[in-house]
Write an enzyme that holds these catalytic residues in place. Structure first.
Site, PDB file in Angstrom:
ATOM      1  N   CYS A  37       0.840  -1.211   0.000  1.00 40.98           N
ATOM      2  CA  CYS A  37       0.000   0.000   0.000  1.00 40.98           C
ATOM      3  C   CYS A  37       0.868   1.251   0.000  1.00 40.98           C
ATOM      4  CB  CYS A  37      -0.906   0.025   1.231  1.00 40.98           C
ATOM      5  SG  CYS A  37      -2.068  -1.334   1.300  1.00 40.98           S
ATOM      6  N   THR A  38       1.964   1.199   0.727  1.00 46.38           N
ATOM      7  CA  THR A  38       2.863   2.357   0.779  1.00 46.38           C
ATOM      8  C   THR A  38       3.366   2.701  -0.618  1.00 46.38           C
ATOM      9  OG1 THR A  38       3.488   1.774   3.029  1.00 46.38           O
ATOM     10  CG2 THR A  38       5.019   3.203   1.834  1.00 46.38           C
TER      11      THR A  38
END
Ligand code: BEZ
Length: 213
Positions: free
Chosen positions: A46-47
């Site tokens: 997600c980062t």
């Protein structure tokens, strides 16, 4: 939970985000919109995804597309995570992230698939048109980061085919030849497609992308 299908009005909601409270439809205004969900804050894939989208801001702006992310964690967590995203992905997160702690929006958009995970959302993407209708839905598993070039490619196709009587073939990308839709009669082609066309089969007629100089 509601079943959302292409062509449906994207369900409206109010939510707390990292840029304040929003009413989704008001926030969209006359723009196209992308709503995309993330399994959880402080997770590696997600980062990279949020960093990639922040770095594509100019591409979304060029296409009049507003972007909003969702994760089922709270505002304080989101704000701390944004600092990490900015640092590690060499960017500045430039779109709101919904804090969906009660999973209201995730449930409305059917982003939790219990047989995959009963708490985290899958990686959903909803593309919404200026008419507030859902134009595209893509669902990826938590383990696979999304391809945002593909999202831009579909936006280009949708924005082209909304105004010209064409469709886009397999693996099309902006600038490639397009398919003339079957409803167009051959006798109408010269006025609609002055650049000409190639008839491969009566039902398969190709023309240069009509909105390019
Ligand atoms: C991630 O974003 O890195 C991730 C989230 C949930 C499961 C696996 C990976």
């Amino acid at each position: 939970m509601s079943t959302i299908r292409l062509g449906d009005i994207a369900p409206n909601f109010t939510a707390e985000t990292t840029e304040g409270k929003i009413d989704f439809h008001n926030w969209l205004g006359d723009s196209w919109g992308v709503l995309f969900s993330h399994p959880a804050d402080y997770t590696p894939v997600c980062t990279t995804e949020l960093g990639a989208v922040a770095n594509y801001k100019a591409e979304f702006d060029k296409r009049n597309v507003k972007v909003i992310a969702l994760s089922v964690d709270g505002i304080t967590s989101h704000k701390g995570w944004i600092k990490d995203i900015n640092e590690t992905q060499k960017t500045t997160v430039n779109f709101p992230i919904i804090a969906d702690e009660d999973r209201k929006v995730a449930t409305l958009y059917d982003m939790i698939h219990p047989n995959a995970d009963d708490k985290m959302t899958v990686r959903s993407i909803f593309l919404i048109g200026p008419d507030k209708k859902v134009k595209l839905m893509i669902t990826y598993p938590a383990s696979t980061g999304r391809n945002f070039d593909e999202l831009l490619r579909v936006i280009d196709s949708l924005q082209l085919t909304a105004y010209h009587k064409v469709a886009t073939p397999a693996n099309w990308k902006a600038g490639d030849d397009c398919v003339i839709v079957p409803a167009v009669k051959n006798e109408d082609i010269p006025s609609l497609f002055p650049k000409g066309y190639t008839e491969i089969k009566p039902y398969l007629r190709m023309t240069p992308q009509p909105n390019l100089k």
